[in-house]
Design an enzyme around this catalytic site. Structure first.
Site, PDB file in Angstrom:
ATOM      1  N   SER A 132     -56.283  45.497 -33.976  1.00 44.93           N
ATOM      2  CA  SER A 132     -54.898  45.979 -34.150  1.00 44.93           C
ATOM      3  C   SER A 132     -54.434  46.586 -32.840  1.00 44.93           C
ATOM      4  CB  SER A 132     -54.834  47.045 -35.240  1.00 44.93           C
ATOM      5  OG  SER A 132     -53.584  47.711 -35.224  1.00 44.93           O
ATOM      6  N   TYR A 146     -58.304  54.457 -39.278  1.00 41.91           N
ATOM      7  CA  TYR A 146     -57.947  53.055 -38.988  1.00 41.91           C
ATOM      8  C   TYR A 146     -57.973  52.817 -37.478  1.00 41.91           C
ATOM      9  CZ  TYR A 146     -55.186  48.709 -39.162  1.00 41.91           C
ATOM     10  OH  TYR A 146     -54.738  47.401 -39.035  1.00 41.91           O
TER      11      TYR A 146
HETATM   12  P1  NDP Z   1     -53.745  42.181 -46.421  1.00 42.15           P
HETATM   13  O1  NDP Z   1     -54.086  43.448 -47.116  1.00 42.15           O
HETATM   14  O2  NDP Z   1     -52.442  41.532 -46.667  1.00 42.15           O
HETATM   15  O3  NDP Z   1     -54.927  41.107 -46.674  1.00 42.15           O
HETATM   16  C1  NDP Z   1     -56.250  41.509 -46.446  1.00 42.15           C
HETATM   17  C2  NDP Z   1     -57.194  40.339 -46.641  1.00 42.15           C
HETATM   18  O4  NDP Z   1     -58.526  40.814 -46.377  1.00 42.15           O
HETATM   19  C3  NDP Z   1     -57.171  39.831 -48.053  1.00 42.15           C
HETATM   20  O5  NDP Z   1     -57.440  38.451 -48.057  1.00 42.15           O
HETATM   21  C4  NDP Z   1     -58.311  40.620 -48.706  1.00 42.15           C
HETATM   22  O6  NDP Z   1     -58.929  39.926 -49.770  1.00 42.15           O
HETATM   23  C5  NDP Z   1     -59.301  40.704 -47.558  1.00 42.15           C
HETATM   24  N1  NDP Z   1     -60.170  41.852 -47.727  1.00 42.15           N
HETATM   25  C6  NDP Z   1     -59.830  43.166 -47.732  1.00 42.15           C
HETATM   26  N2  NDP Z   1     -60.906  43.929 -47.984  1.00 42.15           N
HETATM   27  C7  NDP Z   1     -61.945  43.073 -48.146  1.00 42.15           C
HETATM   28  C8  NDP Z   1     -63.310  43.240 -48.420  1.00 42.15           C
HETATM   29  N3  NDP Z   1     -63.846  44.453 -48.624  1.00 42.15           N
HETATM   30  N4  NDP Z   1     -64.100  42.145 -48.502  1.00 42.15           N
HETATM   31  C9  NDP Z   1     -63.579  40.905 -48.322  1.00 42.15           C
HETATM   32  N5  NDP Z   1     -62.286  40.680 -48.065  1.00 42.15           N
HETATM   33  C10 NDP Z   1     -61.484  41.745 -47.977  1.00 42.15           C
HETATM   34  O7  NDP Z   1     -53.917  42.514 -44.859  1.00 42.15           O
HETATM   35  P2  NDP Z   1     -53.311  41.812 -43.558  1.00 42.15           P
HETATM   36  O8  NDP Z   1     -53.298  40.353 -43.714  1.00 42.15           O
HETATM   37  O9  NDP Z   1     -52.087  42.517 -43.178  1.00 42.15           O
HETATM   38  O10 NDP Z   1     -54.413  42.262 -42.484  1.00 42.15           O
HETATM   39  C11 NDP Z   1     -55.466  41.421 -42.083  1.00 42.15           C
HETATM   40  C12 NDP Z   1     -56.127  42.040 -40.868  1.00 42.15           C
HETATM   41  O11 NDP Z   1     -55.147  42.240 -39.845  1.00 42.15           O
HETATM   42  C13 NDP Z   1     -56.757  43.402 -41.135  1.00 42.15           C
HETATM   43  O12 NDP Z   1     -57.949  43.515 -40.394  1.00 42.15           O
HETATM   44  C14 NDP Z   1     -55.713  44.367 -40.609  1.00 42.15           C
HETATM   45  O13 NDP Z   1     -56.267  45.597 -40.209  1.00 42.15           O
HETATM   46  C15 NDP Z   1     -55.181  43.581 -39.423  1.00 42.15           C
HETATM   47  N6  NDP Z   1     -53.851  43.989 -38.994  1.00 42.15           N
HETATM   48  C16 NDP Z   1     -52.755  43.863 -39.815  1.00 42.15           C
HETATM   49  C17 NDP Z   1     -51.516  44.259 -39.380  1.00 42.15           C
HETATM   50  C18 NDP Z   1     -50.287  44.158 -40.215  1.00 42.15           C
HETATM   51  O14 NDP Z   1     -49.256  44.732 -39.812  1.00 42.15           O
HETATM   52  N7  NDP Z   1     -50.289  43.455 -41.331  1.00 42.15           N
HETATM   53  C19 NDP Z   1     -51.334  44.842 -38.044  1.00 42.15           C
HETATM   54  C20 NDP Z   1     -52.541  44.916 -37.268  1.00 42.15           C
HETATM   55  C21 NDP Z   1     -53.735  44.496 -37.734  1.00 42.15           C
HETATM   56  P3  NDP Z   1     -58.856  40.424 -51.314  1.00 42.15           P
HETATM   57  O15 NDP Z   1     -57.458  40.827 -51.614  1.00 42.15           O
HETATM   58  O16 NDP Z   1     -59.328  39.244 -52.065  1.00 42.15           O
HETATM   59  O17 NDP Z   1     -59.808  41.555 -51.417  1.00 42.15           O
END
Ligand code: NDP
Length: 237
Positions: A132, A146
């Site tokens: 991030s 975070y």
């Molecule tokens: P979402 O919450 O929309 O999606 C998260 C994804 O990760 C889902 O598919 C979820 O699966 C999976 N996930 C979460 N926890 C677990 C776990 N314990 N085990 C396996 N899978 C898991 O998040 P984003 O798409 O927004 O974020 C994705 C990445 O990008 C993250 O690392 C986040 O920190 C990073 N990021 C996002 C930003 C943003 O503004 N959106 C900005 C900067 C970085 P399920 O629901 O099935 O558990």
């Protein structure tokens, strides 16, 4: 497109948001894609049937389950560690067990998954972790855990790039700014505050992050390693 035809790709956390866009991108480029999810079974089923990819339930907080998925997938051409969570709140009030769980998902899992993938990965493989812009800049209160977790990934890339460089395996961090997902919806309550930091006054799209991941995974990026790649509309500039 067939840039990744028959390549073996594993995306950790691919059921929603940025991870789902990455799964779609690799699948449409011809790769054999497996992805994990933890809680969103319906969304995972939908992404899998739409893309022809394979969904596997595995909680990234569970080290043994995580390592098993990586090992069972065999030699990977590309590993993308996308799964990550955020906990917003007063650090003096937050539950330390919840904070430790965040560190297991955001920090321990990328480390263990990358190391496990490296055991079988062919020369020239790619390891990409979604960090991030908050790894570099944290202009908001309530997100110290975070920010810590995303800064830690920078050390992972720098160190592991040295370990795996002799095999031509690259290790990179993609650092998004605000991206329109369930985690950070473009119409959410923090929208105006976030957009005030941006040069491009909108949330980014998951597909834009997937495009950067695809480039880093491709043949043009073979000399790019141990590096952070920010895609943030100048949020952190
Ligand atoms: P979402 O919450 O929309 O999606 C998260 C994804 O990760 C889902 O598919 C979820 O699966 C999976 N996930 C979460 N926890 C677990 C776990 N314990 N085990 C396996 N899978 C898991 O998040 P984003 O798409 O927004 O974020 C994705 C990445 O990008 C993250 O690392 C986040 O920190 C990073 N990021 C996002 C930003 C943003 O503004 N959106 C900005 C900067 C970085 P399920 O629901 O099935 O558990």
């Amino acid at each position: 497109m067939s840039e990744f035809k028959d390549k073996s790709v594993l995306v950790l956390g691919g059921s929603r948001g940025i991870g789902a866009a990455i799964v779609r991108r690799f699948a449409s480029d011809g790769a054999n894609v497996t992805f994990t999810y933890a809680g969103s079974a319906d969304a995972a089923k939908q992404v899998a049937s739409e893309t022809g990819s394979t969904a596997v339930v595995a909680d990234s907080a569970d080290r043994e389950a995580l390592i098993k998925v990586v090992r069972d997938r065999g030699p990977l051409d590309v590993l993308v560690v996308n799964a990550g969570i955020a906990l917003v709140g007063d650090p003096l009030e937050q539950d330390p067990d919840e904070i430790d769980r965040l560190f297991r998902i955001n920090v321990h899992a990328p480390y263990h998954a990358a190391v496990e993938a490296a055991r079988q990965m062919p020369d020239g493989g790619r390891i990409i972790v979604i960090g991030s812009v908050n790894g570099d800049r944290m202009p908001m209160a309530g997100l110290a855990s975070y920010a810590l977790s995303k800064s830690a990934l920078q050390g992972l890339a720098r160190g592991l790039a040295r370990d795996l460089g002799p095999r031509g395996i690259t290790v990179n961090i993609v650092q998004p700014g605000p991206i329109d997902t369930d985690l950070n919806p473009a119409d959410g309550p923090m929208k105006d505050m976030m957009h005030s930091f941006l040069a491009i006054k909108r949330h980014g799209r998951p597909e834009e992050v997937a495009g950067m991941v695809a480039w880093l995974s491709g043949p043009e990026a073979g000399f790019v390693t141990g590096a952070m790649h920010t895609i943030d509309g100048a949020f952190g500039a």
